[in-house]
Write a protein that holds these residues in place. Structure first.
Motif, mmCIF file in Angstrom:
data_model
loop_
_atom_site.group_PDB
_atom_site.id
_atom_site.type_symbol
_atom_site.label_atom_id
_atom_site.label_comp_id
_atom_site.label_asym_id
_atom_site.label_seq_id
_atom_site.Cartn_x
_atom_site.Cartn_y
_atom_site.Cartn_z
ATOM 1 N N GLU A 271 -8.143 -9.418 -7.374
ATOM 2 C CA GLU A 271 -7.693 -8.380 -8.300
ATOM 3 C C GLU A 271 -8.628 -7.174 -8.260
ATOM 4 O OE1 GLU A 271 -5.543 -11.116 -11.753
ATOM 5 O OE2 GLU A 271 -7.719 -10.819 -11.783
ATOM 6 N N GLU B 155 0.823 -1.205 0.000
ATOM 7 C CA GLU B 155 0.000 0.000 0.000
ATOM 8 C C GLU B 155 0.861 1.260 0.000
ATOM 9 O OE1 GLU B 155 -3.310 0.189 2.553
ATOM 10 O OE2 GLU B 155 -3.999 -1.843 2.135
ATOM 11 N N LEU C 233 -2.701 -11.851 -1.221
ATOM 12 C CA LEU C 233 -3.523 -12.258 -2.351
ATOM 13 C C LEU C 233 -4.235 -13.559 -2.014
ATOM 14 C CD1 LEU C 233 -1.377 -11.742 -5.561
ATOM 15 C CD2 LEU C 233 -3.480 -10.576 -4.977
ATOM 16 N N ARG D 234 -8.785 -0.601 -4.100
ATOM 17 C CA ARG D 234 -7.872 0.102 -3.201
ATOM 18 C C ARG D 234 -7.179 1.247 -3.934
ATOM 19 N NH1 ARG D 234 -7.047 -5.003 -0.631
ATOM 20 N NH2 ARG D 234 -5.450 -5.623 -2.128
ATOM 21 N N GLU E 43 -7.890 -5.127 -5.308
ATOM 22 C CA GLU E 43 -6.681 -4.323 -5.523
ATOM 23 C C GLU E 43 -7.008 -3.062 -6.318
ATOM 24 O OE1 GLU E 43 -2.847 -3.819 -4.525
ATOM 25 O OE2 GLU E 43 -3.791 -5.779 -4.239
ATOM 26 N N ARG F 247 2.221 -8.142 -1.039
ATOM 27 C CA ARG F 247 0.841 -7.864 -0.668
ATOM 28 C C ARG F 247 0.118 -9.182 -0.473
ATOM 29 N NH1 ARG F 247 -2.868 -8.376 -4.937
ATOM 30 N NH2 ARG F 247 -1.922 -8.638 -6.979
ATOM 31 N N MET G 206 1.025 -5.070 -11.884
ATOM 32 C CA MET G 206 0.031 -4.088 -11.479
ATOM 33 C C MET G 206 -0.272 -3.115 -12.615
ATOM 34 S SD MET G 206 -0.894 -5.026 -8.577
ATOM 35 C CE MET G 206 -1.949 -3.612 -8.285
#
Length: 358
Positions: free
Chosen positions: A129, A44, A90, A135, A132, A88, A114
């Motif tokens: 996904e 993040e 997952l 976010r 993600e 991260r 990414m």
């Protein structure tokens, strides 16, 4: 928080020394973004910095090297590749490629992966996904350029404010001080209508999260409505700081999730009850109109006369072979200033930039 600010300010200085345009404003944007995130999660922190501190494609390899050196204790030497690994959480994938439950293990997520994810259709993403992407949407900088308003405010310099100067003189018996005024500035308002009908189900949540970013950025100058078979104002619900809570509150007041589409009737109701005068009107829909296309065309003409600009966001526009052949799109097309894609994070970023400079 002071320790975090000192750490990230030092990181920004490191980036500037490497040639990245990580100025004071971008550093402040990073600190604001980190206020909404878990700063103990390197993934993040990595993406918050990359989205706020980098200004051009050439900044990305420099950013990756500096991030690895500053936070990983590595020597900042030129690398042959621009791919930097960050960690991260997952969801684990089992042998047949299906997404399983998150078991708390970590998986490497490369910057290049990414970057690919930014351009993928959100309707085709796995749950992990999509989370993600959501976010990253929460960190989207959705500010708007300010323009001069007709209203005035007091100022030390500017146009002479004759009324205030005379009032002061009458009250004190003499002209003790000249009063001045200047025009205030304000962002151009945005009105966003999000189609939550059945055909838009794969995109509705992501579009509402984009709407949440707009509302959080300019709460006084953004209004959001859901459309389908009912017109529902949801701006108040989207003002909550947390995106998940905001979406939950909005879902409670939207009565027509995954229903039909009557855009013409809903737009007519909107123009009768509300106004888009001087605003950028954004309609997010695939154009599958179950009502009368002629009614939609007539209401779009009214909206175009009232709004500063009308933008239609269609998820299918992101594909090269897309043609606006549905009845709703054909009726709306002559009255649009722009028809843009709305299927991926990159598309939402471009839309945000378009709104910022409209």
């Amino acid at each position: 928080m002071n320790e975090l600010a000192a750490t990230m300010t030092g990181f920004a200085r490191t980036l500037r020394a490497a040639g990245v345009a990580a100025d004071h404003e971008r550093t402040q944007n990073l600190l604001r973004a980190l206020g909404h995130l878990d700063v103990d999660d390197p993934g993040e922190v990595y993406w918050a910095g990359r989205l706020t501190l980098c200004a051009a494609p050439d900044d990305l390899p420099r950013y990756d090297r500096c991030f690895a050196a500053y936070f990983g204790g590595q020597r900042a030497t030129p690398a042959r590749t621009t791919v930097t690994s960050v960690t991260r959480h997952l969801a684990a994938r089992d042998g047949d490629g299906e997404t399983g439950e998150d078991d708390g293990t970590t998986a490497p997520a490369t910057a290049s992966r990414m970057e690919v994810l930014r351009h993928r259709d959100v309707a085709r993403l796995s749950e992990a996904e999509r989370a993600e992407v959501h976010r990253m949407l929460a960190m989207l900088k959705a500010g708007r350029a300010r323009r001069r308003s007709r209203r005035f405010e007091s100022a030390h310099r500017g146009v002479l404010d004759q009324r205030r100067t005379i009032r002061d003189a009458l009250r004190k018996g003499e002209v003790a001080r000249l009063r001045h005024r200047r025009h205030t500035s304000r962002p151009r308002p945005v009105v966003l209508l999000v189609d939550v009908s059945g055909s838009m189900a794969p995109y509705a949540e992501t579009l509402l999260r984009f709407a949440h970013a707009l509302v959080r950025s300019e709460p006084r100058f953004t209004r959001v409505y859901s459309v389908g078979t009912r017109l529902t104002p949801i701006t108040a619900e989207l003002r909550h700081r947390d995106p998940g809570t905001a979406l939950n509150e909005a879902s409670k007041v939207i009565p027509d999730w995954s229903g039909g589409t009557r855009l013409g009737a809903e737009l007519k109701e909107f123009l009768a009850r509300y106004s888009a005068r001087g605003a950028i009107a954004v309609i997010a829909s695939d154009g599958w109109e179950r009502g009368d296309p002629e009614l939609l065309g007539a209401q779009m003409a009214r909206l175009a006369r009232q709004a500063y600009k009308v933008i239609w966001v269609n998820p299918h526009k992101g594909y090269a072979d897309y043609q606006p052949l549905t009845g709703g799109m054909r009726a709306a097309l002559p009255h649009l200033d722009d028809l843009v894609a709305g299927h991926s994070l990159a598309a939402y970023e471009r839309l945000s930039e378009r709104l910022a400079h409209a």
